[in-house]
Design a protein around this motif. Structure first.
Motif, PDB file in Angstrom:
ATOM      1  N   GLU A  83       8.912  -2.582  -0.225  1.00  0.00           N
ATOM      2  CA  GLU A  83      10.402  -3.584   0.127  1.00  0.00           C
ATOM      3  C   GLU A  83      11.446  -3.837  -0.965  1.00  0.00           C
ATOM      4  N   LEU A  84      10.624  -3.587  -2.515  1.00  0.00           N
ATOM      5  CA  LEU A  84      11.171  -3.863  -3.484  1.00  0.00           C
ATOM      6  C   LEU A  84      11.490  -3.223  -3.918  1.00  0.00           C
ATOM      7  N   LEU A 104     -10.715  -8.213   3.997  1.00  0.00           N
ATOM      8  CA  LEU A 104      -9.084  -8.930   3.443  1.00  0.00           C
ATOM      9  C   LEU A 104      -8.917  -7.876   2.180  1.00  0.00           C
ATOM     10  N   ARG A 105      -9.180  -7.677   1.818  1.00  0.00           N
ATOM     11  CA  ARG A 105      -9.128  -6.476   0.401  1.00  0.00           C
ATOM     12  C   ARG A 105      -8.307  -5.249   1.566  1.00  0.00           C
ATOM     13  N   GLU A 106      -8.815  -4.670   2.217  1.00  0.00           N
ATOM     14  CA  GLU A 106      -7.456  -4.087   3.080  1.00  0.00           C
ATOM     15  C   GLU A 106      -6.690  -4.440   3.875  1.00  0.00           C
ATOM     16  N   LEU A 107      -6.080  -5.774   3.535  1.00  0.00           N
ATOM     17  CA  LEU A 107      -5.351  -6.469   4.160  1.00  0.00           C
ATOM     18  C   LEU A 107      -4.495  -6.897   2.701  1.00  0.00           C
ATOM     19  N   LYS A 108      -5.102  -6.880   1.876  1.00  0.00           N
ATOM     20  CA  LYS A 108      -4.010  -7.063   0.639  1.00  0.00           C
ATOM     21  C   LYS A 108      -2.944  -5.832  -0.125  1.00  0.00           C
ATOM     22  N   SER A 109      -4.146  -5.034  -0.010  1.00  0.00           N
ATOM     23  CA  SER A 109      -3.702  -3.761  -0.098  1.00  0.00           C
ATOM     24  C   SER A 109      -2.331  -3.083   0.734  1.00  0.00           C
ATOM     25  N   SER A 110      -2.534  -3.671   1.965  1.00  0.00           N
ATOM     26  CA  SER A 110      -1.327  -3.016   3.084  1.00  0.00           C
ATOM     27  C   SER A 110      -0.582  -4.041   2.369  1.00  0.00           C
ATOM     28  N   VAL A 111      -0.252  -4.992   1.984  1.00  0.00           N
ATOM     29  CA  VAL A 111       0.616  -5.705   2.103  1.00  0.00           C
ATOM     30  C   VAL A 111       1.683  -5.494   0.143  1.00  0.00           C
ATOM     31  N   ARG A 112       0.635  -5.329  -1.073  1.00  0.00           N
ATOM     32  CA  ARG A 112       1.155  -5.048  -1.935  1.00  0.00           C
ATOM     33  C   ARG A 112       1.896  -4.026  -1.812  1.00  0.00           C
ATOM     34  N   ASN A 113       0.968  -2.990  -1.202  1.00  0.00           N
ATOM     35  CA  ASN A 113       1.889  -1.622  -0.540  1.00  0.00           C
ATOM     36  C   ASN A 113       3.801  -1.827  -0.055  1.00  0.00           C
ATOM     37  N   LEU A 114       3.369  -2.392   0.942  1.00  0.00           N
ATOM     38  CA  LEU A 114       4.805  -2.812   1.486  1.00  0.00           C
ATOM     39  C   LEU A 114       5.539  -3.804   0.916  1.00  0.00           C
TER      40      LEU A 114
END
Length: 319
Positions: free
Chosen positions: A149-150, A135-145
């Motif tokens: 986008e922002l 879940l940490r990698e998932l959270k990091s990937s979502v944050r980067n995306l």
């Protein structure tokens, strides 16, 4: 359906009772001529007592023959038994329906939980295949995306805001320019009105100079200024003004007319006739003021003058 059958049986029993009562009464009467008096029937041929055919009351109805009473009681007992059976069957049907509903609800809940676990297992397998091990990698990937986008949206909106700001500045500049142009036009109009009300040529020239400061090189103002110079008798100045005017606006009929006046006053008759001819060609209305122009006195005896202006009877209105 069974209730309807019971009711039909009850009605049938009552009809049989009434029918048997009527037959018994008929047998006792002996089928003779009868006379009815006050609800009672009397025999006209015999002295037998009259038979009462009045409707039976509730107390009298209980006095039935034993066989008939037994028949009615059996029918009522059968009807009650059938109604109890219908009630038991209805209760059994309701219970069965409730059991089926509960069974379906339990089955639906079980299937939902099973599908949910299947879905979680499929998502976990998919995440594992894509390389997201935790879940940490998932959270990091979502944050980067999200940050990417922002940032893209911020740059896009910043560009749009910059473009909108530039457009607003341009429109503000145009509005200011138009406002200054309107103010300048109003000032020029006021000066024209002032010049038309003045009778002194020098005052007119001063007003025309103010107009030329706001509208440099205006051919109409230069022509009227040359006319004011002619009124002062300064023909050389008027000729200079007309030359400057025609250098900027060669097709000015008023400029050619004023230069023709200046040349005629200075004695340049040929040049005056040439300018007058050109003025009439550009604007036919110049013929009318030419007949009354004092500066053209040296030209009135020349046939070319009459040829240019034509007849006085066919003169167009002056501008």
């Amino acid at each position: 359906m069974r209730i309807k059958t019971g009711l039909s049986a009850t009605v049938t029993v009552m009809l049989v009772v009434i029918l048997f009562g009527g037959m018994a009464a008929a047998q006792d009467s002996g089928a003779t001529d009868q006379t009815t008096v006050n609800g009672q029937v009397t025999d006209s041929t015999t002295e037998n007592p009259a038979i009462d055919y009045r409707p039976l009351s509730a107390e009298e109805r209980s006095n039935m023959p034993p066989l008939m009473e037994r028949y009615v009681l059996d029918e009522l007992k059968n009807l009650r038994t059938e109604m109890q059976g219908m009630r038991a069957e209805l209760l059994r049907e309701v219970v069965n329906r409730q059991l089926e509903a509960i069974d379906k609800a339990i089955s639906y809940s079980s299937n939902t939980v099973t599908y949910f676990f299947y879905f979680v297992a499929a998502v976990g397998a998919l995440l594992t295949m894509l390389g997201w091990q935790s879940l940490r990698e998932l959270k990091s990937s979502v944050r980067n995306l999200a940050n990417t986008e922002l940032q893209r949206l911020s740059q896009e909106f910043e560009g749009r805001l910059t473009s909108l700001e530039n457009e607003l500045l341009l429109k503000s500049k145009l509005i200011n320019e138009h406002q200054h142009e309107i103010e300048r036009t109003q000032t020029i109009h006021a000066l024209w009105l002032q010049a038309n009300q003045l009778g002194n040529p020098r005052a007119k020239i001063e007003t025309y100079d103010k107009i030329l400061e706001l509208a440099p090189g205006d051919p109409e103002v230069m022509a009227y200024k040359a006319d004011a110079a002619l009124q002062l008798g300064d023909r050389d100045w008027a000729l200079s003004l007309c030359n400057r005017l025609l250098a900027e606006e060669p097709e000015s009929a008023n400029g050619h007319y004023q230069r023709a006046c200046a040349n005629a006053g200075l004695g340049f008759k040929e040049a005056a006739l040439a300018d007058l001819r050109r003025a009439v060609e550009l604007s036919d209305s110049m013929r009318q003021p030419a007949w009354n122009e004092e500066e053209f006195e040296p030209l009135r005896d020349m046939p070319e003058f009459t040829e240019i202006l034509g007849s006085k009877d066919d003169l167009p209105p002056a501008e």
